[in-house]
Enzyme design. Sequence first.
Site, PDB file in Angstrom:
ATOM      1  N   GLU A  90      19.755  26.713   3.478  1.00 51.19           N
ATOM      2  CA  GLU A  90      20.867  25.920   4.587  1.00 51.19           C
ATOM      3  C   GLU A  90      21.741  25.078   3.311  1.00 51.19           C
ATOM      4  O   GLU A  90      22.619  25.169   3.782  1.00 51.19           O
ATOM      5  CB  GLU A  90      20.247  25.286   5.228  1.00 51.19           C
ATOM      6  CG  GLU A  90      19.181  25.713   6.009  1.00 51.19           C
ATOM      7  CD  GLU A  90      19.696  25.863   6.931  1.00 51.19           C
ATOM      8  OE1 GLU A  90      20.192  25.983   7.488  1.00 51.19           O
ATOM      9  OE2 GLU A  90      19.208  27.699   7.075  1.00 51.19           O
ATOM     10  N   SER A 476     -37.301  15.250  42.390  1.00 56.19           N
ATOM     11  CA  SER A 476     -38.435  14.723  40.755  1.00 56.19           C
ATOM     12  C   SER A 476     -38.085  14.499  39.582  1.00 56.19           C
ATOM     13  O   SER A 476     -38.783  13.140  39.151  1.00 56.19           O
ATOM     14  CB  SER A 476     -39.802  15.121  41.246  1.00 56.19           C
ATOM     15  OG  SER A 476     -39.861  15.259  42.503  1.00 56.19           O
TER      16      SER A 476
END
Length: 813
Positions: A90, A476
């Site tokens: 770059e 239960s």
Amino acid sequence: MKFLIKFFGYLFGIGAVLALLVAAGVWVYLDNLSKDLPDYTALKNYEPPVMTRVHASDGSLMAEYAKQRRMFLPIQAIPDLLKQAYISSEDKNFYSHVGIDPEGIARATIRFVQNYGSGRRPEGASTITQQVAKNFLLTNEVSIDRKIKEAILSLRIEQAYTKDEILELYLNEIYLGLGAYGVAAASLVYFDKSVHELTLEEVAYLAALPKAPNNYHPFRGRERAIERRNWVIDRMVENGYVTAADGESAKARPLEVTPRETGSQLVFGEYFTEEVRREVANIYGENSLYEGGLSVRSTLDPKMQIMARKALIDGLLDFDQKRGSWRGPVAELALSADWGVDLGKVEALSDLPEWRLAVVLSAGKDEADVGLQPGRLISGQLAPERQTATLKLADMKWARVNGRAPGAVSDVLKQGDVVYVEAVDGGYQLRQIPRISGALVAMDPFTGRVLAMVGGFSFAQSEFNRATQAMRQPGSSFKPFLYAAALDNGYTPSSVVMDAPLELAVPGQAVWRPQNYGGKFYGPSTLRTGIELSRNLMTIRLAQDMGMPLVAEYSKRFGIYDNMLPVLSMSLGAGETTVLRMVTAYSILANGGRKITPTLIDRIQDRYGRTIYKHDSRICESCSDADWRGQDEPDLIDEREQVLDPMTAYQITSMMEGVVQRGTATSVKALARPVAGKTGTTNEEKDAWFIGYTPDLAVGVFLGYDQPRPMGRGGTGGQVAAPIFTEFLSMALKDKPPVEFRVPKGLQLIPINRRTGLRAVAGGSDTILEAFKPGTAPPDTYSVIGFQDEMGIPRTVSPEAGEAVLTGTGGLY
């Protein structure tokens, strides 16, 4: 001659004036542009959106969440080779220019003149600094104004920041395709590696991407990608960063990209992971979850999670095969010579790697030939493109059609049917997704840390989490908390309650006649018997005697319900709650009555590594000492609320051990270790539960249809939920020796007859050691709760008559 001198002097003067005017115009133009420039000093405080990562308790990655997949790395943590690749690709003069590169500008100008009118996009001459200015502060607009603003900002940025600071911003911000922002995320996304593990050809490929990621896609644009990668390698050689030999060797290697999966990463942990995601979003918001760069350490034990999933799936399949019927194929195909292509288009559940889709090639009396769908096996290996298998009639007797077991394979399957199969013992067996669903939660009872959570058969099929989102009646399995309230308020395990028919008038409704499961009545029985055999009528009479407001208050203490209606039907678990809440409540019993808060998260750190949340709230004043000077190890101060007397907690634990040894969950005895637990079954067997614990692990299992409906006779907690509990604990505790429950100091263990509750001689057939608090003991005489004589006075039973009464021979009912 004088004329010429005057003429040129005149021209020079005009030129000078024009030059001044142009310079003034340029100055005014630049000044106007400069007024609208963004504040470049804001880069000092820049916090890029960073992905959040969730890890299991052993550090393995569970999931990543991000709008932009980015992990911020300081420049010191980025390898030199990677930095050199980007500089070569770059901006080779990055460390020498002042923000703009005159050489690059001249080259771009020439290209612009050459291509003028061609419609081509102008060639960029941006330095890395200019790209930072554009990416952070400007737009992607293609114009002279934007390029000039970019240059001005670049010059200013270079004066305010070091080269390394600029490069750090660039390498963490740049978009590199496949949703990855920054080199750290791109390294994971493309190669499933950290940046420190990348090879030369891999860093070169990443450096090839900023120009146009889509043009150099690793699959769609493979040739261009390799060409661009090799160009980057050549630039690195040219700039002296790598040798020519290394460069040629790297160029000769293929482009091997292994895209990383997004979302949940931990196999079989999808329900747990999604629950963590929701919790983090609730605490910190969606933006912090997807952009805040949080590091979340969850409580999940990956090995235990796999065991939990297997146990639940085995239980759901077993229920479906014993009580269900064949519901038909997943899909149907018109068979062709290339059936593998058509079969490959049928979508399978992604979280069932043990199962494979198969198409029926032929179906006869005793067997069917099927073609298996190509794909990735659970081992990670690719299956052959064309593979066949045989399904035998003996393995599909469960696949009932119209209520009858099949007499031939062709009764179940026909050519073209697409079905699920699973490899079992060297062969393949037919499978179908069960309609019944359920959940399993495993928890550390001392900390509330959820170690495993399975919210259903398949997350890919249904994301609804039955462990946390399904509100179901516990039946239960609620009873231990009512009995705990009794033991905490003057009753003992030897207290006797009448088990006989009961009618209750409910204003505006029909008379309520509750029943025991099975419809029988057993007369006066001890509290222990009531728990062990889950007697409904005893429970209601006990609730009447105590008063339902007390029961409602205890249900809130344990976090089962927020505001329970104080009506008698709630004593049988008629309210609605979640599996996670019930397991938390049982954990409180297991840890001696200390309140805990369930959690799926141990701690959360922000992007800077600072801890912003932790579950463990215990105080440790000396834990942060800088060094050891012979002092004792730190003491952890536990200030959590004591919601139940530790002696009561042990009493109810001991009574629930009886549920396993003699009661409704005797199948759990196969674990051959101390286990306390309770079954739960609601009316018409619509919900089945088993919740239990060892001294160090609490586990809850629930089964039921998503749209509640009867599961059929025998669909009880003891028969369908307890076996899942047993299978899971047999795996989870396989290598751990049995541990006895801890008896609190001060409790007296007295031998009694478990049927009568009266003192007994040690060693008798019905003799057990019962736990009594100081000041209490087996009674000499006692009242039968719920039984009165003709005058309305509670009946008192003497020890001589007690055994006869409690074994049904006293004529009291």
